[in-house]
Design a protein around this motif. Structure first.
Motif, PDB file in Angstrom:
ATOM      1  N   PRO A   1      45.906  34.396  38.786  1.00 23.24           N
ATOM      2  CA  PRO A   1      44.696  33.462  39.233  1.00 23.24           C
ATOM      3  C   PRO A   1      44.139  32.655  39.225  1.00 23.24           C
ATOM      4  N   ARG A   2      43.282  32.412  37.846  1.00 22.02           N
ATOM      5  CA  ARG A   2      42.638  32.092  37.025  1.00 22.02           C
ATOM      6  C   ARG A   2      43.424  30.487  37.695  1.00 22.02           C
TER       7      ARG A   2
ATOM      8  N   ASP B   1      33.649  37.443  40.697  1.00 20.51           N
ATOM      9  CA  ASP B   1      34.465  38.025  40.302  1.00 20.51           C
ATOM     10  C   ASP B   1      35.707  39.174  39.461  1.00 20.51           C
ATOM     11  N   GLN B   2      35.850  39.610  40.556  1.00 21.70           N
ATOM     12  CA  GLN B   2      37.119  40.479  40.487  1.00 21.70           C
ATOM     13  C   GLN B   2      38.234  40.396  40.993  1.00 21.70           C
ATOM     14  N   LEU B   3      38.204  39.312  41.889  1.00 22.85           N
ATOM     15  CA  LEU B   3      39.412  38.233  42.018  1.00 22.85           C
ATOM     16  C   LEU B   3      39.879  37.176  41.877  1.00 22.85           C
ATOM     17  N   GLY B   4      39.331  37.031  40.392  1.00 20.22           N
ATOM     18  CA  GLY B   4      39.363  36.043  39.641  1.00 20.22           C
ATOM     19  C   GLY B   4      39.475  34.316  40.265  1.00 20.22           C
TER      20      GLY B   4
ATOM     21  N   VAL C   1      36.234  32.768  40.485  1.00 20.50           N
ATOM     22  CA  VAL C   1      34.850  32.555  40.405  1.00 20.50           C
ATOM     23  C   VAL C   1      35.028  30.835  40.351  1.00 20.50           C
ATOM     24  N   LEU C   2      34.561  29.896  41.183  1.00 19.44           N
ATOM     25  CA  LEU C   2      34.160  28.832  41.060  1.00 19.44           C
ATOM     26  C   LEU C   2      35.715  28.513  41.206  1.00 19.44           C
TER      27      LEU C   2
END
Lengths: 177, 384
Positions: free
Chosen positions: B43-44, B70-73, B75-76
């Protein structure tokens, strides 16, 4: 009033209009109650506050120590690996003087709220809490930035596993670590 | 705009009637890890956009959007929340990919129904405050009113509704994520407590906790990621009037229109012949019958007959809710549509194990947002 309309018919609503039933009112008190599951990480965090300790989680991949703890690393997107205790001392990241209470009432004694980076946690991580024994002038003149502070805990028998088990953070005294 | 879109990954957390041991975000993380593993994506790096579906009143948070990245990958990264069922999220992801702006999009929805102490009060908050709430009705009165009118106009019976419950609870016995599977007879349903005549206790699904994540990808990416992409062939959604005073109480018009939109896109002219199985909304037993008719899986007034003849059994000619539906799995609030799609994907891939339906090439999935709404969505899925 606009240029074209100089006067509207009627008059503004008054208390009397409402009390005498001239205006329709309807009352509904929402009973929206929840029982939030704190989860694995925050449950442990609260349990340790009761013990007078602050715990975080370490991600071995990026090496960060997350406070408050989380069971996953949001950067690496993997489970975090271990519990790590951090200190109850730290450094002020930002602070504010609040003159207004949660219900918009004017506070008699303003409160200082701060974000504190805790010693042992990764940069920028720690706790949101109140500052005590700090002169508001030190906030206004920005001396508060980087101020070294330490948690003031409730007596053990009064702690209940809550963020309020810490009363506030106070400035570290000379020579204190 | 001819870009095709496929589902390339599905994942779900442990579905249970109550989950006091985990927070909603820990459940979401579990579902996300499984879905990304299933899709073979990081995901990142790989996922371009994330869509979470939630309703603040279910969550007990205001502006729940802020609690999802956060928990889904995510962030930003581009994240948005849709205040609707997860199926709307899948439709939005499909459209995002169709624009060409994104190649891989993840959709999440979950239920933490067990966190809600005053479920009926929270639900009643959906009534008009000025002319409906002062009557102080239980929200399921709406279901009773609709069931009454639907049965009268369509000729389907309470017995047919009871057969739907028995079938779905039996199907759920073989579904690993189902919480309410059981072997009961239609008679057990008919003699269960009457709540809002003609609606009885067992005609209504029970709530369940759980999270589902679905990963969608553009055709060229999907083919690289998997040998069994499940294609989105058609999507539709529709909302009827909110007024309880003049809505259509016998037909699910919102479902009829959503289905027509999706069928047109999927080039489905004769749904009863072209569709192999259906995962449709059965938050109440009569809803399965009403939705079968709305989706033209049978002629008006004949849904009950099909159930009676076993056509909608898992091994019948047109299986309906082989997962066990919400009556068997539980009602997971806004995750409902994703549970329907999850089951359809597993069946179409041939990965449904003991509950595999014999023929699974084309499926229709459908969701209704529950009382007192007249909102719903339809997604047609296929192997080709």
């Amino acid at each position: 009033m606009s240029e074209k309309i100089k006067e509207y018919p009627g008059h503004p609503l008054s208390e009397q209009d409402i009390s005498t039933g001239k205006v329709l009112t309807t009352k509904w008190r929402p009973k929206a109650r929840y029982m939030y599951a704190a989860g694995v990480a925050i449950s442990k965090f609260l349990e340790e506050l009761k013990n007078g300790r602050i715990v975080g989680r370490k991600c071995r991949k990026c090496g960060r120590i997350l406070v408050p703890p989380r069971m996953y690393c949001e950067w690496c997107f993997r489970p975090t690996d271990e519990w790590v205790y951090v200190k109850d001392t730290g450094r002020v990241v930002t602070a504010v003087i609040s003159y207004i209470a949660a219900d918009r009432a004017r506070l008699e004694k303003p409160e200082i709220i701060a974000v504190i980076e805790l010693d042992g946690a990764s940069p920028g991580m720690g706790i949101l809490h109140k500052l005590g024994e700090v002169d508001p002038e030190d906030v206004k003149n920005m001396k508060v930035f980087g101020m070294r502070v330490k948690a003031v805990w409730k007596p053990p028998e009064e702690r209940e596993g809550s963020i309020t088990d810490i009363l506030y953070f106070r400035p570290l005294k000379e020579g204190e670590e | 705009m001819t870009r095709r879109v496929a589902i390339v990954g599905v994942g779900y957390s442990d579905f249970r009637p109550a989950t006091p041991d985990v927070a909603f975000h820990e459940m979401m993380f579990e579902a996300a890890v499984k879905a990304y593993e299933d899709a073979g994506v990081n995901p990142r790096k790989d996922i371009d956009s994330f869509i979470a579906c939630s309703e603040d009143y279910w969550e007990g948070f205001s502006i729940f959007d802020e609690f999802v990245p956060d928990q889904l990958g995510a962030v930003l990264k581009p994240v948005c929340t849709i205040s609707a069922d997860g199926m709307y999220g899948v439709i939005n992801a499909y459209l995002q990919i169709r624009t060409g702006a994104f190649d891989i999009v993840a959709v999440e929805a979950h239920s933490k129904a067990s966190d809600i102490v005053n479920m009926w009060h929270v639900m009643a908050f959906a009534f008009d405050p000025i002319i409906n709430r002062p009557l102080k009705m239980h929200p399921y009165v709406i279901a009773g009113l609709e069931m009454m009118k639907f049965l009268k106009d369509s000729g389907n019976t309470e017995e047919h509704c009871a057969m739907v419950v028995a079938k779905n609870k039996k199907n759920a016995m073989k579904t690993p994520y189902a919480s309410y599977g059981s072997i009961i007879s239609p008679e057990d349903v008919l003699t269960s407590e009457t709540l809002f005549h003609p609606l009885k206790k067992l005609d209504a699904s029970e709530f369940v906790d759980g999270a589902v994540v679905i990963v969608l990808a553009a055709e060229e990416v999907a083919r690289k990621l998997t040998d069994t992409p499940i294609w989105i062939k058609g999507v539709g959604w529709c909302t009827d009037t909110p007024w309880l005073e003049f809505r259509d109480w016998s037909r699910a018009v919102y479902a009829e229109m959503a289905a027509e939109m999706a069928y047109k896109m999927a080039r489905i002219h004769e749904p009863a012949k072209q569709i192999d199985f259906a995962e449709i909304d059965d938050k109440f037993s009569y809803k399965e019958l009403q939705h079968m008719e709305a989706l033209r899986l049978c002629r008006k007034g004949e849904a009950g007959l099909l159930v009676e003849e076993g056509v909608t059994e898992r091994d019948g000619d047109l299986p309906v809710n082989p997962s066990g539906g919400f009556l068997g799995v539980g009602n997971p609030l806004e995750a409902g549509g994703l549970v329907k799609i999850l089951e359809a994907v597993l069946q179409l891939r041939g990965e449904a194990g003991k509950r595999q339906v014999p023929k699974a090439e084309v499926a229709v999935t459908q969701i209704w947002r529950g009382v007192p709404t007249t909102s719903g969505a339809v997604v047609v899925l296929g192997r080709e």
